[in-house]
Design a protein around this motif. Structure first.
Motif, PDB file in Angstrom:
ATOM      1  N   GLU A   7       0.812  -1.160   0.024  1.00  0.00           N
ATOM      2  CA  GLU A   7       0.056   0.090   0.051  1.00  0.00           C
ATOM      3  C   GLU A   7       0.712   1.236  -0.054  1.00  0.00           C
ATOM      4  OE1 GLU A   7      -2.612  -0.130   3.233  1.00  0.00           O
ATOM      5  OE2 GLU A   7      -3.682  -2.170   2.552  1.00  0.00           O
ATOM      6  N   ASN A   8       1.960   1.431   0.843  1.00  0.00           N
ATOM      7  CA  ASN A   8       2.777   2.427   0.628  1.00  0.00           C
ATOM      8  C   ASN A   8       4.018   2.263  -0.113  1.00  0.00           C
ATOM      9  OD1 ASN A   8       3.779   0.400   2.237  1.00  0.00           O
ATOM     10  ND2 ASN A   8       4.547   1.732   4.017  1.00  0.00           N
ATOM     11  N   ASP A   9       4.559   3.401  -0.305  1.00  0.00           N
ATOM     12  CA  ASP A   9       5.748   3.441  -1.323  1.00  0.00           C
ATOM     13  C   ASP A   9       7.076   3.260  -0.326  1.00  0.00           C
ATOM     14  OD1 ASP A   9       7.571   3.595  -3.176  1.00  0.00           O
ATOM     15  OD2 ASP A   9       7.287   5.486  -3.846  1.00  0.00           O
ATOM     16  N   PRO A  10       7.851   2.104  -0.341  1.00  0.00           N
ATOM     17  CA  PRO A  10       8.798   1.778   0.469  1.00  0.00           C
ATOM     18  C   PRO A  10      10.022   2.931   0.013  1.00  0.00           C
ATOM     19  CG  PRO A  10       8.688  -0.139  -0.971  1.00  0.00           C
ATOM     20  CD  PRO A  10       7.449   1.039  -1.121  1.00  0.00           C
ATOM     21  N   ALA A  11      10.913   2.884   0.944  1.00  0.00           N
ATOM     22  CA  ALA A  11      12.152   3.724   0.787  1.00  0.00           C
ATOM     23  C   ALA A  11      13.072   2.873   0.054  1.00  0.00           C
ATOM     24  CB  ALA A  11      12.607   4.340   2.003  1.00  0.00           C
ATOM     25  N   LEU A 147      17.937  -0.563   6.607  1.00  0.00           N
ATOM     26  CA  LEU A 147      18.113  -0.940   5.119  1.00  0.00           C
ATOM     27  C   LEU A 147      19.023  -2.367   5.311  1.00  0.00           C
ATOM     28  CD1 LEU A 147      17.990   1.944   2.913  1.00  0.00           C
ATOM     29  CD2 LEU A 147      16.344   0.252   3.318  1.00  0.00           C
ATOM     30  N   PRO A 148      18.705  -3.319   4.686  1.00  0.00           N
ATOM     31  CA  PRO A 148      17.587  -3.563   3.818  1.00  0.00           C
ATOM     32  C   PRO A 148      16.201  -4.143   4.207  1.00  0.00           C
ATOM     33  CG  PRO A 148      19.225  -5.426   3.660  1.00  0.00           C
ATOM     34  CD  PRO A 148      19.632  -4.387   4.626  1.00  0.00           C
ATOM     35  N   ARG A 149      16.243  -4.444   5.509  1.00  0.00           N
ATOM     36  CA  ARG A 149      15.178  -4.919   6.340  1.00  0.00           C
ATOM     37  C   ARG A 149      13.928  -4.373   6.387  1.00  0.00           C
ATOM     38  NH1 ARG A 149      19.773  -4.705   9.061  1.00  0.00           N
ATOM     39  NH2 ARG A 149      20.712  -6.680   9.396  1.00  0.00           N
ATOM     40  N   GLN A 150      13.941  -3.151   5.691  1.00  0.00           N
ATOM     41  CA  GLN A 150      12.600  -2.425   5.403  1.00  0.00           C
ATOM     42  C   GLN A 150      11.954  -3.123   4.222  1.00  0.00           C
ATOM     43  OE1 GLN A 150      13.080   1.807   5.294  1.00  0.00           O
ATOM     44  NE2 GLN A 150      13.362   1.875   7.704  1.00  0.00           N
ATOM     45  N   GLY A 151      12.756  -3.796   3.373  1.00  0.00           N
ATOM     46  CA  GLY A 151      11.981  -4.059   1.849  1.00  0.00           C
ATOM     47  C   GLY A 151      11.159  -5.240   2.378  1.00  0.00           C
TER      48      GLY A 151
END
Length: 252
Positions: A7-11, A147-151
């Motif tokens: 739903e949201n745009d990841p960094a 990062l990269p754990r937000q992916g």
């Protein structure tokens, strides 16, 4: 299994320096790609994403290399990975290095790669393995913002299912770089050597090489045989006349 659409745009990371041990990971990916660059020939190599743009690909035997990414990585073309301003069937090979993890719709990214590739073109894709120490560390709250754990990590089996569904033939799958990306520097030791040899399934990264296949459709024309209705009747009558016994005129 979580849905791929977000739903949201990841960094998205601006470069390999955004990761701990990022330069070491980039070097490991370049080593895995080197044997394939000797087998791929053509005119255009498309490197999609900030991380792909910064990989060393001088050994590739393609005449032109085009980088597509954000403005921070100084690419030749500034565009999104799911909306490539490239003509259909015009690129010989595409490199997607850790790009799907930071996309809103990774399905559409693969469809775009399939669209711009020529027939029998190559797709070289790297991703983070969720079944690794790096994937396990994603569930720790104090490590989630890094990062990269937000992916969004996708397994290699799931990526291969997407590729088969679109029309790719998977040629190879390789796993490498056994590390949790926690330390500031990557150090080779006995544990890394043991993991790379015996625990490669749980490595942090994987490389999938696929090829776009297009089956030629040859129409089969039916062989129509137009036969006259009267001709069939005349043939039957002729065979009946031939079977009749001749009449002796003296017997009458």
């Amino acid at each position: 299994m979580k849905p791929a659409l977000r739903e949201n745009d990841p960094a998205a990371p601006a470069g390999w320096q955004a990761f701990r041990q990022g330069p070491a990971l980039a070097e490991a990916i370049s080593r895995q790609l080197t044997p394939w660059w000797q087998q791929i020939f053509g005119y255009y190599l498309l490197k999609v994403g900030n991380l792909s743009c910064q990989l060393e690909t001088n050994s590739a035997r393609l005449r032109h290399q085009i980088t597509v990414g954000a403005e921070v990585s100084a690419p030749q073309i500034i565009a999104d990975a799911d909306a490539l301003p490239i003509a259909a069937a015009s690129v010989d090979a595409i490199l997607l290095s850790h790009c799907l993890e930071f996309q809103v719709d990774p399905h559409h990214v693969i469809r775009e790669a399939h669209r711009v590739l020529i027939g029998d073109g190559y797709l070289l894709l790297t991703g983070f393995n969720p079944y690794s120490m790096l994937g396990i560390c994603r569930h720790f709250p104090w490590l989630t913002p890094d990062l990269p754990r937000q992916g969004h990590f996708f397994s290699a089996a799931r990526i291969k299912d997407w590729l088969h569904l679109i029309g790719f033939e998977v040629l190879s799958e390789e796993r490498f770089f056994c590390s949790a990306l926690l330390a500031a520097e990557y150090r080779q030791g006995r544990w890394q050597w043991f993991s790379e040899r015996y625990l490669r399934y749980f490595a942090a990264s994987y490389l999938i090489v696929a090829r776009k296949r297009e089956l030629p459709l040859t129409p089969i024309r039916p062989k129509w045989q137009v036969q006259s209705r009267f001709g069939a009747t005349e043939g039957i009558s002729a065979r009946q006349e031939a079977r009749r016994e001749p009449i002796d005129p003296g017997s009458t």
